[in-house]
Design a protein around this motif. Structure first.
Motif, PDB file in Angstrom:
ATOM      1  N   UNK A  49     -47.695 -35.604   1.936  1.00  0.00           N
ATOM      2  CA  UNK A  49     -47.586 -36.319   0.665  1.00  0.00           C
ATOM      3  C   UNK A  49     -47.291 -37.799   0.879  1.00  0.00           C
ATOM      4  N   UNK A  50     -46.417 -38.103   1.847  1.00  0.00           N
ATOM      5  CA  UNK A  50     -46.081 -39.500   2.131  1.00  0.00           C
ATOM      6  C   UNK A  50     -47.312 -40.264   2.596  1.00  0.00           C
ATOM      7  N   UNK A  51     -48.130 -39.644   3.421  1.00  0.00           N
ATOM      8  CA  UNK A  51     -49.354 -40.273   3.910  1.00  0.00           C
ATOM      9  C   UNK A  51     -50.315 -40.576   2.755  1.00  0.00           C
ATOM     10  N   UNK A  52     -50.479 -39.602   1.854  1.00  0.00           N
ATOM     11  CA  UNK A  52     -51.383 -39.786   0.713  1.00  0.00           C
ATOM     12  C   UNK A  52     -50.901 -40.937  -0.166  1.00  0.00           C
ATOM     13  N   UNK A  53     -49.604 -40.986  -0.437  1.00  0.00           N
ATOM     14  CA  UNK A  53     -49.046 -42.037  -1.296  1.00  0.00           C
ATOM     15  C   UNK A  53     -49.163 -43.418  -0.656  1.00  0.00           C
ATOM     16  N   UNK A  67     -41.558 -38.397  -4.011  1.00  0.00           N
ATOM     17  CA  UNK A  67     -41.377 -37.132  -3.281  1.00  0.00           C
ATOM     18  C   UNK A  67     -40.025 -36.525  -3.606  1.00  0.00           C
ATOM     19  N   UNK A  68     -39.002 -37.375  -3.704  1.00  0.00           N
ATOM     20  CA  UNK A  68     -37.651 -36.922  -4.042  1.00  0.00           C
ATOM     21  C   UNK A  68     -37.633 -36.227  -5.410  1.00  0.00           C
ATOM     22  N   UNK A  69     -38.294 -36.833  -6.395  1.00  0.00           N
ATOM     23  CA  UNK A  69     -38.289 -36.279  -7.753  1.00  0.00           C
ATOM     24  C   UNK A  69     -39.042 -34.948  -7.838  1.00  0.00           C
ATOM     25  N   UNK A  70     -39.961 -34.718  -6.912  1.00  0.00           N
ATOM     26  CA  UNK A  70     -40.762 -33.485  -6.954  1.00  0.00           C
ATOM     27  C   UNK A  70     -40.072 -32.306  -6.258  1.00  0.00           C
ATOM     28  N   UNK A  71     -38.945 -32.585  -5.580  1.00  0.00           N
ATOM     29  CA  UNK A  71     -38.254 -31.516  -4.840  1.00  0.00           C
ATOM     30  C   UNK A  71     -37.379 -30.678  -5.769  1.00  0.00           C
ATOM     31  N   UNK A  72     -37.272 -29.382  -5.450  1.00  0.00           N
ATOM     32  CA  UNK A  72     -36.432 -28.477  -6.227  1.00  0.00           C
ATOM     33  C   UNK A  72     -35.150 -28.108  -5.485  1.00  0.00           C
ATOM     34  N   UNK A  73     -35.216 -28.127  -4.154  1.00  0.00           N
ATOM     35  CA  UNK A  73     -34.046 -27.783  -3.352  1.00  0.00           C
ATOM     36  C   UNK A  73     -33.031 -28.922  -3.407  1.00  0.00           C
ATOM     37  N   UNK A  74     -31.798 -28.594  -3.765  1.00  0.00           N
ATOM     38  CA  UNK A  74     -30.753 -29.614  -3.944  1.00  0.00           C
ATOM     39  C   UNK A  74     -30.436 -30.340  -2.634  1.00  0.00           C
ATOM     40  N   UNK A  80     -33.226 -36.748   1.095  1.00  0.00           N
ATOM     41  CA  UNK A  80     -34.184 -37.788   0.708  1.00  0.00           C
ATOM     42  C   UNK A  80     -33.492 -38.952   0.014  1.00  0.00           C
ATOM     43  N   UNK A  81     -32.493 -38.633  -0.800  1.00  0.00           N
ATOM     44  CA  UNK A  81     -31.743 -39.696  -1.475  1.00  0.00           C
ATOM     45  C   UNK A  81     -31.014 -40.559  -0.449  1.00  0.00           C
ATOM     46  N   UNK A  82     -30.452 -39.918   0.578  1.00  0.00           N
ATOM     47  CA  UNK A  82     -29.789 -40.674   1.641  1.00  0.00           C
ATOM     48  C   UNK A  82     -30.755 -41.587   2.379  1.00  0.00           C
ATOM     49  N   UNK A  83     -31.964 -41.107   2.634  1.00  0.00           N
ATOM     50  CA  UNK A  83     -32.981 -41.922   3.313  1.00  0.00           C
ATOM     51  C   UNK A  83     -33.366 -43.108   2.442  1.00  0.00           C
ATOM     52  N   UNK A  84     -33.559 -42.859   1.153  1.00  0.00           N
ATOM     53  CA  UNK A  84     -33.922 -43.937   0.220  1.00  0.00           C
ATOM     54  C   UNK A  84     -32.835 -45.010   0.178  1.00  0.00           C
ATOM     55  N   UNK A  85     -31.576 -44.587   0.125  1.00  0.00           N
ATOM     56  CA  UNK A  85     -30.458 -45.549   0.089  1.00  0.00           C
ATOM     57  C   UNK A  85     -30.404 -46.389   1.356  1.00  0.00           C
TER      58      UNK A  85
END
Length: 379
Positions: A49-53, A67-74, A80-85
Motif C-alpha cells: 500500500x505504501x508503494x502504491x501511495x 494506512x494508519x486510518x485503514x487499520x483495525x488492530x489497535x 504506525x502512529x509512533x512512526x508518523x510522530x
C-alpha cells in the motif's frame, strides 16, 4: 523527540502518574507478548500500500496517515502512529523503523537505501513482493507439514500410552507367573518404568530448552552454533540454505537496481540477513573483493554458494546485467524453496509412519514373546 512542556506535571501528582504508567506499560507488554501487531501478513499489505501511495504522488507522511486510518488492530495503529510522530519530528522512515523491534534489519537497510537513492517507492514495492513470497512459502510449509505433524503427535501419544499403561499390565502378569523375560522385554519394561518415573523431567527439559532458545536467540555465540547445526542437518540444512540464498539474491537485486557498488552491497547484505554461515561467507567474499578478485571468483571459494550461482554471476559480470541475473536467480531459488517445502512433507510423512510403526512393533513383540513362553508353561 524533545520534551513537551504540557507533559510536565506538578510534583505531587508524579508518583500517581508513574504508577499508572507502569501498570499500563505492564499490561501493554503482556498483550504484546501474545500478539503480533506487525506480522508478516501486515507487512505485506503495509509495504504494498505504501508503494502504491508513493507512486501516486502522495508524500510519505500523508501515505502513512492513510494506512494508519485503514487499520483495525489497535496495536498496529499505535506503532504506525509512533512512526508518523517520529517522521514529523524530523527522523527518516528508516530511523523510525530501526527504533521499533517489530521491524528487522533487512527492512531498515532496504528502506535506507531507498531513501538515499531516491527509490523509496520501488524499494517498498520490492519489500511488499518479498513478504508476499515469504508468506506464500510459510503457507506452503505449514500446509505441507500439518498432516505429518498430526500423525507424529498422535503416534507419540500412542507410544506413551502403551509405555505408561499397557506395558505395566503385561509386567504384572509376567511377575505373577514368574516367566523368564527376554532381553528386549526387559529393555521395554525399563523404558516404561523410566517414562513413568521421570516423564515429568523429560517434559521439563523440553520446556527449558524452548525457554533457553527464546532467551538466547539473539546471542551471537548461541545463534552461530544453532545455525551451524541446522545447516548440517540432512535435507533441512539444504532447505534453509536455499531460503537464505533466496533472500541474498533478492537483496543484491535491490542494491544493484539502486546502483550501489559491489563491495558496499556485500557489506549491507551481511547486515540485512541474519544467518551466521551466510554472514561468515560474505565476510570472506568482501575480503577477496577488496584484494581485487571478482565477485564470481570470490563466491566460488565459499561452499555455501552453488556452482549455478557462480556461473550466473560470472555471466552477469561479463555482460553487465547484474540486476537481471540476480533477479532471475532469486526467482529460481523461490521456486526451489516452494518445491522443497512440498518435498519435505512428502519425505516426512512415510518416514514418521515408518519410525512409529517400528516402535509400536518392537513394543508389541517385546510384550508377546513372554506370552508364548507362558502358554507353553501352562500347556
Amino acid at each position: 523527540m524533545g520534551f513537551k512542556l504540557k507533559d510536565i506535571k506538578p510534583n505531587e501528582t508524579v508518583d500517581q502518574d508513574t504508577v499508572k504508567q507502569q501498570k499500563q506499560s505492564f499490561l501493554t507488554k503482556e498483550i504484546k507478548l501474545f500478539s503480533k501487531p506487525f506480522s508478516n501478513k501486515v507487512k505485506e499489505d503495509f509495504y504494498t500500500e505504501l508503494s502504491v501511495l508513493l507512486k501516486a504522488g502522495i508524500n510519505l507522511k500523508e501515505a502513512l496517515e492513510l494506512i494508519h486510518d485503514s487499520q483495525k488492530n489497535k496495536l498496529t495503529k499505535e506503532i504506525l502512529q509512533g512512526i508518523i510522530e517520529k517522521i514529523i519530528s524530523g527522523e527518516s522512515l528508516s530511523e523510525a523503523l530501526q527504533s521499533n523491534k517489530q521491524f528487522t534489519s533487512y527492512e531498515y537497510f532496504s528502506i535506507k537505501i531507498g531513501e538515499e537513492t531516491g527509490t523509496l517507492a520501488q524499494v517498498t514495492e520490492q519489500l511488499g513482493a518479498f513478504y508476499v513470497r515469504r508468506n506464500e512459502q510459510r503457507r506452503n510449509l505449514i500446509g505441507a507439514l500439518t498432516y505429518p505433524m498430526i500423525i507424529l503427535t498422535t503416534a507419540v501419544l500412542v507410544v506413551v500410552f502403551m509405555l505408561q499403561f499397557v506395558v505395566p499390565m503385561f509386567q504384572d502378569i509376567f511377575e505373577q507367573q514368574k516367566v523368564e523375560l527376554p532381553a528386549i522385554t526387559k529393555f521395554i519394561i525399563g523404558v516404561s518404568e523410566f517414562v513413568k518415573d521421570y516423564g515429568w523431567l523429560l517434559i521439563l527439559i523440553i520446556v527449558l530448552l524452548i525457554a533457553l532458545n527464546y532467551a538466547f536467540k539473539n546471542a551471537v555465540r548461541f545463534k552461530k552454533v544453532k545455525d551451524q547445526i541446522i545447516l548440517k542437518t540432512p535435507y533441512l540444512g539444504n532447505f534453509v540454505k536455499t531460503v537464505y540464498l533466496s533472500q541474498f539474491t533478492q537483496a543484491v537485486t535491490l542494491l544493484t537496481a539502486s546502483k550501489v557498488p559491489v563491495v558496499n552491497s556485500i557489506q549491507l547484505v551481511k547486515q540485512m540477513i541474519n544467518f551466521h554461515p551466510l554472514q561468515e561467507a560474505l565476510e570472506d567474499v568482501e575480503q577477496h573483493i577488496l584484494k581485487g578478485d571478482s565477485l564470481s571468483k570470490s563466491l566460488k571459494q565459499q561452499k555455501l554458494f552453488d556452482d549455478k550461482m557462480v556461473a550466473m554471476v560470472k555471466v552477469a559480470e561479463e555482460t553487465n546485467q547484474n540486476e537481471f541475473i540476480f533477479d532471475r536467480l532469486n526467482k529460481q531459488y523461490n521456486i526451489q524453496v516452494e518445491q522443497k517445502s512440498k518435498m519435505l512433507a512428502t519425505i516426512m510423512e512415510p518416514f514418521i509412519i515408518l519410525i512409529i510403526g517400528v516402535l509400536v512393533g518392537v513394543i508389541l513383540i517385546a510384550m508377546y514373546l513372554p506370552m508364548f513362553k507362558l502358554s507353553s508353561v501352562i500347556g
